[in-house]
Write a protein that holds these residues in place. Structure first.
Motif, PDB file in Angstrom:
ATOM      1  N   ARG A  12      37.146  69.131  97.277  1.00  9.71           N
ATOM      2  CA  ARG A  12      38.312  68.829  98.117  1.00  9.71           C
ATOM      3  C   ARG A  12      37.904  68.756  99.586  1.00  9.71           C
ATOM      4  NH1 ARG A  12      40.465  72.625  94.317  1.00  9.71           N
ATOM      5  NH2 ARG A  12      41.845  71.543  92.828  1.00  9.71           N
ATOM      6  N   ARG A  13      37.020  69.650  99.980  1.00 16.98           N
ATOM      7  CA  ARG A  13      36.529  69.616 101.356  1.00 16.98           C
ATOM      8  C   ARG A  13      35.720  68.344 101.603  1.00 16.98           C
ATOM      9  NH1 ARG A  13      37.215  70.205 106.558  1.00 16.98           N
ATOM     10  NH2 ARG A  13      35.261  70.608 107.675  1.00 16.98           N
ATOM     11  N   ALA A  16      38.001  65.463 102.151  1.00 18.21           N
ATOM     12  CA  ALA A  16      38.583  65.517 103.493  1.00 18.21           C
ATOM     13  C   ALA A  16      37.570  65.065 104.543  1.00 18.21           C
ATOM     14  CB  ALA A  16      39.079  66.930 103.797  1.00 18.21           C
TER      15      ALA A  16
END
Length: 348
Positions: A12-13, A16
């Protein structure tokens, strides 16, 4: 292979981080390097053609040997070819990475294969981690790779009997405010908005994306005008916040190739019946947006003219994907059959 929660969070990081990079000819890619205990050792993302890929960007922030036994979490399969930069698969091996997780397979003819190279060298590899989110991030870019050209949406507004204008040529406004606002929202999602010189000369459109109060939206498509006639110096399109592009060529494939080289992935065609018909006739339409108003106009000014169909068996068949009520109007969204064209991907 079990994917740990800390690894999903790292993906998820990475997703992003990926959006920090420019969207265009190259994919937006993010990477996170995890220590065996789950700590984040380094992060990186791809900053554009000719710069380090995300994996190498992240590794460059570590001291020699610091990545030994670590896990690389990457949004796109590590590349396996040498372009302006070397293959990321080899960079990960050289750094001592022991485990790699990625979201989306690289669709490139030349650049794919990094996962196989890593596995062959004894690295644990897990594909498809948060794959849906990864494909959503790269949706436009992946479409371009499949097609070998930008994705093309053709839009028109029509009366219930299929007319785009009254007999005298007037067409403002066939549809209501809700439909027009939806068009502006979709314009802002495109990289380029395309019209013909006939539309420029008859309607003098600004080709901007605006909100309900008329203010410019943050994202503006680049205006593109196709046709041999000259666009007047005082035309509204020349005051667009982005510099317009002018093509005198009638070869739409060449126009799309040129736009792709300039990083355009999503094309929004609003050029009136002549240009819309030309794109359909050339087989270069992926999606049709037809805004239909409960109005009858009659007369000769159809939403499409000749598209090369002479018999019912040659009809262009579409797949209706959605129907939406917008005030008194209806939006029909239909998709054409895919026409894949092999294309390599990363420019590196």
């Amino acid at each position: 292979m079990t994917v740990r929660d800390v690894e999903r969070n790292a993906m998820r990081r990475a997703l992003a981080l990926a959006v920090n990079g420019p969207a265009g000819f190259n994919p937006q890619v993010g990477a996170v390097i995890l220590a065996p205990d789950g700590r984040i050792l380094a992060e990186g993302w791809h900053r554009g053609a000719g710069t380090a890929h995300a994996e190498v960007d992240a590794l460059s922030r570590l001291s020699p040997g610091e990545a030994e036994g670590a896990t690389a979490v990457v949004t796109l399969e590590p590349c396996n070819h040498t372009g302006r930069t070397g293959p990321c698969s080899r960079a990960l091996l050289s750094a001592g990475i022991s485990r790699v997780l990625y979201a989306v397979d690289d669709p490139g003819v030349v650049s794919a294969g990094g996962a196989d190279t890593l596995r062959a060298a004894g690295v644990e590899v897990e594909a498809g981690v948060l794959g849906d989110e990864g494909r959503e991030l790269l949706s436009s870019w992946l479409t371009v790779q499949r097609l070998g050209r930008p994705h093309v949406t053709v839009k028109w507004a029509q009366s219930l009997d299929g007319r785009a204008a009254a007999s005298d040529g007037t067409s403002r406004w066939i549809t209501g405010a809700a439909a027009r606002q939806d068009v502006h929202r979709r314009r802002a999602m495109a990289d380029a908005i395309v019209v013909g010189t006939g539309t420029v000369l008859s309607d003098d459109p600004s080709l901007t994306a605006r909100d309900a109060d008329g203010a410019l939206l943050a994202d503006q498509p680049r205006p593109v005008v196709i046709g041999e006639r000259q666009t007047p110096p005082e035309a509204a399109v020349r005051r667009h916040p982005r510099e317009p592009l002018f093509f005198s060529s009638h070869d739409l494939s060449r126009v799309l190739d040129d736009l792709r080289r300039q990083g355009v992935q999503r094309v929004f065609v609003e050029g009136g019946p002549t240009l819309a018909s030309a794109f359909v006739r050339a087989g270069l339409v992926d999606e049709v947006l037809a805004y239909v108003a409960p109005t009858l106009l009659g007369g000769p000014r159809l939403a499409l003219d000749d598209i090369g169909v002479e018999t019912i068996g040659a009809a262009v068949r579409l797949t209706l994907s959605s129907v939406e009520r917008l005030g008194d109007d209806i939006l029909l969204v239909a998709r054409c059959a895919p026409t894949p064209s092999p294309a390599n991907v990363k420019d590196s």
